[in-house]
Design an enzyme around this catalytic site. Structure first.
Site, PDB file in Angstrom:
ATOM      1  N   HIS A 258      42.890  45.147  30.698  1.00 28.41           N
ATOM      2  CA  HIS A 258      43.513  43.854  30.402  1.00 28.41           C
ATOM      3  C   HIS A 258      43.088  42.807  31.443  1.00 28.41           C
ATOM      4  O   HIS A 258      42.753  41.685  31.100  1.00 28.41           O
ATOM      5  CB  HIS A 258      45.044  43.965  30.436  1.00 28.41           C
TER       6      HIS A 258
ATOM      7  N   LYS B  94      57.329  49.966  19.701  1.00 26.37           N
ATOM      8  CA  LYS B  94      56.872  51.208  20.298  1.00 26.37           C
ATOM      9  C   LYS B  94      57.850  51.597  21.399  1.00 26.37           C
ATOM     10  O   LYS B  94      58.659  50.787  21.831  1.00 26.37           O
ATOM     11  CB  LYS B  94      55.464  51.122  20.877  1.00 26.37           C
TER      12      LYS B  94
ATOM     13  N   SER C 237      47.043  51.478  27.592  1.00 32.92           N
ATOM     14  CA  SER C 237      48.298  51.635  28.329  1.00 32.92           C
ATOM     15  C   SER C 237      48.895  53.020  28.069  1.00 32.92           C
ATOM     16  O   SER C 237      49.463  53.640  28.973  1.00 32.92           O
ATOM     17  CB  SER C 237      49.294  50.561  27.901  1.00 32.92           C
TER      18      SER C 237
ATOM     19  N   ARG D 284      37.881  47.290  22.048  1.00 33.38           N
ATOM     20  CA  ARG D 284      37.368  48.422  22.820  1.00 33.38           C
ATOM     21  C   ARG D 284      36.340  49.205  22.017  1.00 33.38           C
ATOM     22  O   ARG D 284      35.168  49.172  22.281  1.00 33.38           O
ATOM     23  CB  ARG D 284      38.517  49.342  23.250  1.00 33.38           C
TER      24      ARG D 284
HETATM   25  P1  ADP Z   1      49.471  45.639  21.825  1.00 29.16           P
HETATM   26  O1  ADP Z   1      49.030  46.965  21.268  1.00 29.16           O
HETATM   27  O2  ADP Z   1      50.908  45.512  21.958  1.00 29.16           O
HETATM   28  O3  ADP Z   1      48.819  44.454  21.175  1.00 29.16           O
HETATM   29  P2  ADP Z   1      47.891  46.282  24.070  1.00 29.16           P
HETATM   30  O4  ADP Z   1      48.238  46.070  25.476  1.00 29.16           O
HETATM   31  O5  ADP Z   1      47.674  47.677  23.636  1.00 29.16           O
HETATM   32  O6  ADP Z   1      49.031  45.559  23.306  1.00 29.16           O
HETATM   33  O7  ADP Z   1      46.578  45.476  23.671  1.00 29.16           O
HETATM   34  C1  ADP Z   1      46.565  44.083  23.565  1.00 29.16           C
HETATM   35  C2  ADP Z   1      45.159  43.546  23.564  1.00 29.16           C
HETATM   36  O8  ADP Z   1      44.495  43.955  24.738  1.00 29.16           O
HETATM   37  C3  ADP Z   1      44.331  44.056  22.390  1.00 29.16           C
HETATM   38  O9  ADP Z   1      43.494  43.035  21.935  1.00 29.16           O
HETATM   39  C4  ADP Z   1      43.556  45.167  23.009  1.00 29.16           C
HETATM   40  O10 ADP Z   1      42.333  45.411  22.319  1.00 29.16           O
HETATM   41  C5  ADP Z   1      43.314  44.615  24.396  1.00 29.16           C
HETATM   42  N1  ADP Z   1      43.040  45.691  25.324  1.00 29.16           N
HETATM   43  C6  ADP Z   1      43.832  46.732  25.626  1.00 29.16           C
HETATM   44  N2  ADP Z   1      43.218  47.559  26.497  1.00 29.16           N
HETATM   45  C7  ADP Z   1      42.001  47.002  26.744  1.00 29.16           C
HETATM   46  C8  ADP Z   1      40.872  47.405  27.520  1.00 29.16           C
HETATM   47  N3  ADP Z   1      40.867  48.542  28.209  1.00 29.16           N
HETATM   48  N4  ADP Z   1      39.791  46.594  27.526  1.00 29.16           N
HETATM   49  C9  ADP Z   1      39.782  45.472  26.797  1.00 29.16           C
HETATM   50  N5  ADP Z   1      40.798  45.042  26.021  1.00 29.16           N
HETATM   51  C10 ADP Z   1      41.896  45.804  25.992  1.00 29.16           C
END
Ligand code: ADP
Length: 168
Positions: free
Chosen positions: A17, A41, A128, A90
């Site tokens: 992130h 979730k 996460s 990703r």
């Molecule tokens: P949610 O699932 O609640 O939207 P996440 O934190 O899982 O929240 O993901 C939110 C955004 O961050 C999404 O667009 C996801 O693809 C992106 N994201 C999560 N992990 C990564 C990562 N390792 N690298 C790049 N983008 C990420």
């Protein structure tokens, strides 16, 4: 001024992130990071802690503001004056969800443009949920999450679980 929004649950924020946030922050005058209050979730961290962790992790990145939000992401974007919605991609597996979200968001808010950025190689496997699973089992996540997150995970899971007894 071009304002972009980057919404996520951040339960917790990872280095993936932070990487997307710092790269997106270079493209826009202001980047509003939204911490989604009530995702469907099982959350490990309450909203206030998720917001604190994001704030502490991106404090050094210029032009970034962090705030909690509830309700529709398109409404959050409207409230903060963002006309671009940034998401991270990703693997191929992210594509379908992001495509669905972008299509529905465009229907609800035609002037909001979704921009997907590819994850960096180092973090393309990172989520996460995998961080929580590693931390819960006593694994080292120090290279995968910002220091304020690692500290809180240690507090949550102070004891490494005992190895399972093998039969014999
Ligand atoms: P949610 O699932 O609640 O939207 P996440 O934190 O899982 O929240 O993901 C939110 C955004 O961050 C999404 O667009 C996801 O693809 C992106 N994201 C999560 N992990 C990564 C990562 N390792 N690298 C790049 N983008 C990420």
């Amino acid at each position: 001024m071009t304002v972009a929004a980057l919404p996520a649950s951040f339960d917790p924020i990872t280095c993936g992130h932070v990487d997307i946030i710092s790269r997106a922050a270079r493209l826009f005058e202001r980047l509003m990071v939204g911490v989604y209050a009530v995702p469907k979730k099982n959350l490990l961290f309450p909203l206030s802690e998720r917001v604190d962790m994001v704030r502490e992790s991106v404090a050094d990145i210029p032009g970034v503001q962090v705030m909690p939000y509830e309700g529709l992401t398109v409404d959050f974007c409207r409230e903060v004056g963002a006309n671009v919605l940034v998401r991270g991609l990703r693997a191929v597996s992210d594509f379908e969800t992001e495509f669905q979200l972008a299509t529905l968001n465009r229907q609800m808010s035609p002037n909001l443009e979704t921009l997907c950025m590819f994850a960096s190689n180092d973090y393309s496997f990172l989520s996460s949920s995998i961080i929580k699973e590693i931390a819960e089992n006593g694994g080292d996540v120090s290279s995968l999450v910002p220091a304020p997150v690692e500290r809180r995970l240690r507090e949550r899971y102070p004891n490494r679980p005992a190895p399972l007894a093998t039969g014999g």
